[in-house]
Design an enzyme around this catalytic site. Structure first.
Site, PDB file in Angstrom:
ATOM      1  N   LYS A   1       0.639  -1.242   0.034  1.00  0.00           N
ATOM      2  CA  LYS A   1      -0.085   0.073   0.147  1.00  0.00           C
ATOM      3  C   LYS A   1       0.804   1.193   0.040  1.00  0.00           C
ATOM      4  CE  LYS A   1      -2.069   1.637   4.073  1.00  0.00           C
ATOM      5  NZ  LYS A   1      -3.055   1.505   4.935  1.00  0.00           N
TER       6      LYS A   1
ATOM      7  N   GLY B   1     -10.780   4.115   3.094  1.00  0.00           N
ATOM      8  CA  GLY B   1      -9.892   4.479   1.950  1.00  0.00           C
ATOM      9  C   GLY B   1      -8.941   3.200   1.756  1.00  0.00           C
TER      10      GLY B   1
END
Ligand code: R5P
Length: 305
Positions: free
Chosen positions: A193, A225
């Site tokens: 990520k 998110g």
């Protein structure tokens, strides 16, 4: 002498406290919790706690600073009323995501929270799925670190029973995902990520989810998110059904709307945090009450054998 445990509830999660008390077959400890005219928290313990093992439940989400301070004041009141042992039961321990100095000039709030709780006078902490395992080591007292993966995977099994794969949305969540994969007897895929800003992340999937039913798991959902970006990526990469399973549903800002608009079909959470609103049907809640009640019972029994 009455040797049952006593559980007092902060104002963050009365429903969970009641549920736990029911399972322990005890009444919630009597306490007056109000505010002085200037907004300061006013507490008065209305039961005899001298020499007793007391438990105080408070979850630290939505207004983490207020709930933390309220908890500290309750602990102080119990200590000054001569309780024998005080255990904080904090299903969601807030301020833990800052568990290291990420850049110069920043605090380590997880350590600060550990310090203030211990200084206030707790002897033991019961909590669920800390943001990182090392936070447990910030406390100089014993910590019962409960894991919700088993109850989450039981709930997930009702939605997906075959061809499934667990996806960890970042390296930090690989531990929780590994346990979840073991509970389900499935493979694990990890996502790398990259956070673009406070609200957006850009994930890269390492491994394949093609034609698989996907369970994305993490310690918590705040803005959504992370889950949304991971779910959308899994959809692009050919996943079939995509669900999420996280212990703590914080749902900051527009999180619920963002999840609704994403590839995530269902999100399973636990009740470590009390929701202020009626959650939409695509968010399913499974309770930690029995897990926490069992931990309280075991701890109390070990100190009263
Ligand atoms: C990050 O390290 C955490 O484990 C979660 O992935 C993250 O905090 C989730 O936040 P959000 O829902 O805002 O992406």
């Amino acid at each position: 002498m009455n040797r049952q445990p006593m559980l007092f509830s902060g104002s963050s999660h009365l429903n969970l406290s009641k549920d736990i008390c029911k399972r322990l077959n005890i009444e919630i400890g009597k306490m007056r919790l109000s505010q002085f005219p200037d907004g300061e928290t006013d507490v008065q313990i209305l039961e005899e706690v001298r020499g007793r093992d007391v438990y105080v439940l408070q979850s630290m989400a939505r207004q983490p600073g207020h709930y933390l301070f309220e908890l500290l004041i309750i602990i102080d009141a119990l200590k000054r009323s001569s309780a024998r042992r005080i255990t904080a039961v904090i299903p969601y321990l807030g301020y833990c995501r800052q568990d290291r100095k990420s850049k110069p000039g920043t605090p380590i709030t997880a350590k600060l929270v550990a310090n203030v709780l211990t200084t206030a006078g707790i002897h033991h902490l019961i909590t669920c799925n800390l943001h990182a395992e090392q936070v447990e080591g910030f406390f100089e007292i014993p910590v019962d670190h409960l894991q919700c993966q088993k109850i989450l995977s039981e709930a997930a099994k009702n939605l997906i029973d075959k061809d499934c794969i667990v996806v960890a949305p970042d390296i930090g969540s690989s531990k929780i995902a590994e346990t979840m994969a073991k509970c389900l007897g499935t493979e694990l895929v990890i996502v790398k990520k990259e956070r673009l800003n406070a609200f957006e992340v850009s994930p890269i999937l390492i491994g394949s989810v093609r034609n698989k039913n996907v369970i994305i798991t993490d310690d918590l959902c705040s803005t959504g998110g992370t889950l949304v970006a991971t779910a959308n990526l899994c959809r692009e990469q050919g996943a079939k059904k995509i669900i999420g399973a996280v212990p703590h549903g914080l749902f900051a800002g527009e999180a619920i709307e963002r999840i609704k608009a994403s590839a995530l079909e269902v999100l399973i959470i636990t009740d470590t945090i009390e929701s202020e609103i009626l959650l939409p049907s695509f968010i399913q809640t499974t309770s930690v009450a029995s897990l926490v009640a069992a931990a309280i019972n075991d701890l109390w029994a070990s100190g009263n054998a």
